[in-house]
Design a protein around this motif. Structure first.
Motif, PDB file in Angstrom:
ATOM      1  N   TYR A 163      56.026  -1.636   9.952  1.00 46.08           N
ATOM      2  CA  TYR A 163      55.878  -3.276   9.705  1.00 46.08           C
ATOM      3  C   TYR A 163      55.281  -3.648   8.346  1.00 46.08           C
TER       4      TYR A 163
ATOM      5  N   PHE B 287      62.861  -6.311  12.007  1.00 49.02           N
ATOM      6  CA  PHE B 287      62.755  -6.544  13.338  1.00 49.02           C
ATOM      7  C   PHE B 287      63.155  -7.669  14.017  1.00 49.02           C
TER       8      PHE B 287
ATOM      9  N   ILE C 277      66.658  -7.587  14.162  1.00 46.53           N
ATOM     10  CA  ILE C 277      67.249  -6.519  15.594  1.00 46.53           C
ATOM     11  C   ILE C 277      67.013  -7.669  16.487  1.00 46.53           C
TER      12      ILE C 277
ATOM     13  N   TYR D 272      70.018  -5.858  21.345  1.00 45.10           N
ATOM     14  CA  TYR D 272      68.624  -5.816  21.631  1.00 45.10           C
ATOM     15  C   TYR D 272      68.154  -6.951  22.380  1.00 45.10           C
TER      16      TYR D 272
ATOM     17  N   GLY E  20      56.450  -8.550  24.829  1.00 40.65           N
ATOM     18  CA  GLY E  20      57.437  -7.723  23.895  1.00 40.65           C
ATOM     19  C   GLY E  20      57.643  -6.192  24.290  1.00 40.65           C
ATOM     20  N   SER E  21      56.836  -5.662  25.254  1.00 39.70           N
ATOM     21  CA  SER E  21      56.824  -4.584  25.495  1.00 39.70           C
ATOM     22  C   SER E  21      56.449  -3.554  24.527  1.00 39.70           C
ATOM     23  N   THR E  22      55.477  -4.145  23.600  1.00 35.36           N
ATOM     24  CA  THR E  22      54.797  -3.030  22.639  1.00 35.36           C
ATOM     25  C   THR E  22      53.933  -2.192  23.462  1.00 35.36           C
TER      26      THR E  22
ATOM     27  N   ASN F  29      54.997   1.380  23.542  1.00 39.72           N
ATOM     28  CA  ASN F  29      55.110   2.249  22.160  1.00 39.72           C
ATOM     29  C   ASN F  29      53.877   3.451  22.271  1.00 39.72           C
TER      30      ASN F  29
ATOM     31  N   TYR G 291      69.027   0.418  20.779  1.00 43.22           N
ATOM     32  CA  TYR G 291      68.469   1.066  19.697  1.00 43.22           C
ATOM     33  C   TYR G 291      69.281   1.717  18.430  1.00 43.22           C
TER      34      TYR G 291
ATOM     35  N   THR H 116      68.494  -1.715  13.200  1.00 46.26           N
ATOM     36  CA  THR H 116      67.436  -0.560  13.626  1.00 46.26           C
ATOM     37  C   THR H 116      67.484   0.677  12.733  1.00 46.26           C
TER      38      THR H 116
ATOM     39  N   PHE I  33      65.465  -0.349   9.809  1.00 50.16           N
ATOM     40  CA  PHE I  33      64.112  -0.626  10.159  1.00 50.16           C
ATOM     41  C   PHE I  33      63.410   0.850  10.386  1.00 50.16           C
TER      42      PHE I  33
ATOM     43  N   MET J 259      62.856   7.653  18.913  1.00 51.29           N
ATOM     44  CA  MET J 259      63.257   7.317  17.429  1.00 51.29           C
ATOM     45  C   MET J 259      63.041   8.370  16.628  1.00 51.29           C
TER      46      MET J 259
ATOM     47  N   GLU K  45      59.040   6.840  16.773  1.00 48.78           N
ATOM     48  CA  GLU K  45      58.563   5.725  17.522  1.00 48.78           C
ATOM     49  C   GLU K  45      59.050   6.293  19.149  1.00 48.78           C
TER      50      GLU K  45
ATOM     51  N   SER L  67      59.533   4.400  22.791  1.00 44.40           N
ATOM     52  CA  SER L  67      59.504   3.252  23.489  1.00 44.40           C
ATOM     53  C   SER L  67      59.587   3.435  25.213  1.00 44.40           C
TER      54      SER L  67
HETATM   55  C1  AVJ Z   1      58.407  -4.197  19.133  1.00 48.90           C
HETATM   56  C2  AVJ Z   1      57.669  -2.011  19.913  1.00 48.90           C
HETATM   57  C3  AVJ Z   1      58.733  -3.694  21.577  1.00 48.90           C
HETATM   58  O1  AVJ Z   1      59.951  -0.659  21.090  1.00 48.90           O
HETATM   59  O2  AVJ Z   1      61.473  -2.191  21.543  1.00 48.90           O
HETATM   60  C4  AVJ Z   1      62.867  -2.378  17.977  1.00 48.90           C
HETATM   61  C5  AVJ Z   1      59.992  -2.237  18.296  1.00 48.90           C
HETATM   62  N1  AVJ Z   1      61.932  -0.432  17.687  1.00 48.90           N
HETATM   63  N2  AVJ Z   1      63.927  -1.558  17.945  1.00 48.90           N
HETATM   64  C6  AVJ Z   1      60.709  -1.788  20.818  1.00 48.90           C
HETATM   65  C7  AVJ Z   1      61.616  -1.799  18.147  1.00 48.90           C
HETATM   66  C8  AVJ Z   1      63.582  -0.363  17.696  1.00 48.90           C
HETATM   67  C9  AVJ Z   1      60.128  -2.599  19.845  1.00 48.90           C
HETATM   68  N3  AVJ Z   1      58.683  -3.004  20.147  1.00 48.90           N
END
Ligand code: AVJ
Length: 324
Positions: free
Chosen positions: A44, A52, A55, A61, A165-167, A170, A210, A217, A220, A256, A284, A286
């Motif tokens: 980021y 993002f 995406i 997505y 956002g389902s952060t 992570n 993804y 993606t 990203f 990822m 990452e 998720s």
């Molecule tokens: C922003 C963390 C919720 O994990 O889906 C999107 C980031 N990574 N495509 C996720 C993300 C790949 C996204 N978040």
């Protein structure tokens, strides 16, 4: 506590001066670990945030648009379970995009985005505050740990912690439990939580989300390397890495990775780190949830679930809970 600055009649800025992490030391350690990895925060920079956004506009997505539709559809039902006098506190608010919807539908007395990127925070709140004169904006520049230990509201108003956002996906399980407990601290004993959690589903649908056809993606993912090249002059060859994203059904998470396509050596914190062909860097996780499983995690963190909303295709869930 830092000295508040009155930027606009309804906008106060509080700079907690988040400590600048020693990125070089952190990256050197994670890259030279037995299974190399990079923290997803390195996606980021400005270009990464733009990627993002791209995406979220791809057909594959679904999380962002599905969550926005749920918030729009159920905003009144949520408000009916919340006190009138409310301050919305949003850790990691970024450009405050997701809160706009709530500010347009609700009349909270306050909105407090807590965000580490000072520029992003000030740009967003300077634009938003004039459009919501009845809401008092407290823009707090802070990292997550400062945000989660932010003191209770000085006027005793209940707080709704907003984490969309389902952060939350992570975080690895142990770190996630700690983070949810932190959200409970920020909410306070008379507070509430509104949080988004992406749901487990057909692996094909997840893998597509993804691995979008336009390649946003993949760009990203590689952007973490471009970002570190710009910031730490590491000497990665981003185009000599393949983007890998797949659903690990056992761990119930999207993983990822960036796979090295030819031998490379990068330098970080004065250390030269060899990345032979085939090296995979985990960039990452998720995690994906069930409504029942995520509700249990909320209870373990000290919340009492009130309601949850899921779209008709059962792609995404939003949870409203109060402090137990
Ligand atoms: C922003 C963390 C919720 O994990 O889906 C999107 C980031 N990574 N495509 C996720 C993300 C790949 C996204 N978040």
């Amino acid at each position: 506590m830092a000295h508040p600055q009155q930027l606009l009649p309804n906008l106060t800025f509080l700079d907690l001066r988040p400590p600048v992490t020693d990125a070089a030391r952190e990256v050197a350690a994670s890259l030279s670990a037995p299974s190399p990895s990079l923290d997803p925060k390195y996606f980021y920079d400005q270009r990464g945030s733009a990627l993002f956004d791209a995406i979220t506009r791809t057909p594959e997505y679904y999380p962002t648009r599905t969550e926005a539709a749920l918030l729009t559809e159920h905003a009144d039902a949520m408000a009916a379970q919340l006190p009138g006098e409310l301050v919305i506190a949003e850790p990691g608010a970024g450009g405050c995009d997701k809160a706009r919807l709530l500010l347009d539908r609700w009349r909270p007395s306050g909105y407090m985005p807590l965000e580490i990127s000072r520029e992003c925070l000030l740009d967003a709140t300077r634009a938003l505050a004039p459009r919501h004169p009845s809401v008092h904006f407290t823009a707090v520049c802070a990292d997550y740990s400062q945000a989660l230990s932010f003191p209770a509201d000085d006027q005793g108003r209940p707080r709704l912690v907003f984490f969309p956002g389902s952060t939350i996906g992570n975080f690895e399980p142990v770190a996630r439990a700690d983070f949810l407990a932190g959200l409970r601290r920020l909410a306070g004993d008379d507070g509430f939580l509104l949080i988004g959690a992406d749901l487990q589903k057909d692996p094909g649908r997840l893998n597509a989300a993804y691995n979008d056809a336009e390649g946003h993606t993949a760009a990203f993912n590689r952007n973490a390397l471009h970002h570190l090249n710009r910031r730490l002059d590491c000497g990665f060859e981003p185009d000599a890495f393949e983007h890998l994203a797949f659903y690990n059904e056992t761990a119930q998470r999207i993983e990822m990775h960036l796979e090295c396509l030819r031998d490379q050596t990068v330098s970080v914190a004065g250390r030269r780190i060899a990345l032979p062909t085939g090296t995979r860097i985990h960039t990452e996780s998720s995690y994906k949830f069930t409504v029942e499983g995520f509700s249990r995690e909320l209870v373990e963190a000290g919340f009492a679930p009130l309601s949850s909303w899921v779209d008709d295709e059962e792609l995404f869930s939003i949870h409203l809970a109060r402090a137990a």
